[in-house]
Design an enzyme around this catalytic site. Sequence first.
Site, PDB file in Angstrom:
ATOM      1  N   HIS A   1      -0.632   3.432 -29.763  1.00 10.92           N
ATOM      2  CA  HIS A   1      -0.734   4.559 -28.840  1.00 10.92           C
ATOM      3  C   HIS A   1      -0.161   5.823 -29.473  1.00 10.92           C
ATOM      4  O   HIS A   1      -0.730   6.918 -29.368  1.00 10.92           O
ATOM      5  CB  HIS A   1      -0.006   4.220 -27.535  1.00 10.92           C
ATOM      6  CG  HIS A   1      -0.147   5.254 -26.477  1.00 10.92           C
ATOM      7  ND1 HIS A   1       0.808   5.467 -25.530  1.00 10.92           N
ATOM      8  CD2 HIS A   1      -1.132   6.143 -26.206  1.00 10.92           C
ATOM      9  CE1 HIS A   1       0.428   6.452 -24.728  1.00 10.92           C
ATOM     10  NE2 HIS A   1      -0.748   6.876 -25.128  1.00 10.92           N
TER      11      HIS A   1
ATOM     12  N   GLU B   1      -2.555   7.097 -31.989  1.00 10.90           N
ATOM     13  CA  GLU B   1      -3.677   7.733 -31.282  1.00 10.90           C
ATOM     14  C   GLU B   1      -3.344   9.198 -31.020  1.00 10.90           C
ATOM     15  O   GLU B   1      -4.145  10.089 -31.287  1.00 10.90           O
ATOM     16  CB  GLU B   1      -3.952   7.009 -29.969  1.00 10.90           C
ATOM     17  CG  GLU B   1      -4.911   7.729 -29.050  1.00 10.90           C
ATOM     18  CD  GLU B   1      -4.647   7.460 -27.582  1.00 10.90           C
ATOM     19  OE1 GLU B   1      -4.659   8.429 -26.794  1.00 10.90           O
ATOM     20  OE2 GLU B   1      -4.447   6.286 -27.214  1.00 10.90           O
ATOM     21  N   HIS B   2      -2.158   9.455 -30.509  1.00  8.66           N
ATOM     22  CA  HIS B   2      -1.735  10.821 -30.223  1.00  8.66           C
ATOM     23  C   HIS B   2      -1.625  11.653 -31.498  1.00  8.66           C
ATOM     24  O   HIS B   2      -2.056  12.809 -31.539  1.00  8.66           O
ATOM     25  CB  HIS B   2      -0.388  10.819 -29.496  1.00  8.66           C
ATOM     26  CG  HIS B   2      -0.496  10.581 -28.043  1.00  8.66           C
ATOM     27  ND1 HIS B   2      -0.187  11.524 -27.103  1.00  8.66           N
ATOM     28  CD2 HIS B   2      -0.890   9.480 -27.347  1.00  8.66           C
ATOM     29  CE1 HIS B   2      -0.379  11.033 -25.889  1.00  8.66           C
ATOM     30  NE2 HIS B   2      -0.801   9.790 -26.014  1.00  8.66           N
TER      31      HIS B   2
ATOM     32  N   GLU C   1       4.557   9.381 -20.950  1.00  9.71           N
ATOM     33  CA  GLU C   1       3.442   8.589 -20.446  1.00  9.71           C
ATOM     34  C   GLU C   1       3.898   7.175 -20.086  1.00  9.71           C
ATOM     35  O   GLU C   1       3.455   6.608 -19.090  1.00  9.71           O
ATOM     36  CB  GLU C   1       2.319   8.536 -21.474  1.00  9.71           C
ATOM     37  CG  GLU C   1       1.544   9.822 -21.591  1.00  9.71           C
ATOM     38  CD  GLU C   1       0.367   9.718 -22.554  1.00  9.71           C
ATOM     39  OE1 GLU C   1       0.054   8.619 -23.043  1.00  9.71           O
ATOM     40  OE2 GLU C   1      -0.238  10.773 -22.814  1.00  9.71           O
TER      41      GLU C   1
END
Length: 166
Positions: free
Chosen positions: A80, A83-84, A160
């Site tokens: 994740h 991904e960012h 998040e």
Amino acid sequence: MKRIFRLSLMALLVFLSTVCYAGQKELPSSSLTSPKKYILENGMTVLIQEMPSSSTVSIYALVKAGSATEGKFLGAGLSHFLEHMLFKGTKKRAVGQIGKEAKALGGIINATTSFDYTFYLTVLPYDKFAQGLDIISDMLMNATFDPQELEKEREVVYGEIRLHND
């Protein structure tokens, strides 16, 4: 870690180029062509599904790296986080330029991480396919990892996670 990501990307990346049929609830069967599959020399699989009556193109890049594939780092959120980070600039695109460039072309760009894959997506006008493919392939193959951006993005991802837990 960058080398592992790059190797995974080269070996398991799938570009699925789909032309979406806009404005219809049901697709007329005559608007679909048979999907075409290509295996490149580097092992990448390319799937193309055309819908000639559409004015948009969607480019999906699927990387076989998700939260369940993190080995001894399982639960750390590395997929994740990466991904960012891929949106934080490349060798030829500065921080913030990736999203702005997609928007300037009349499209969107986004990503999500699942258990098994990370999905990168851009949807653009059909005639902007080459530019969209350049953007998404550049971010996947030439991402830069600026230490200041790493720290900024760490806080975004933590936020998040907290939002999901709440």
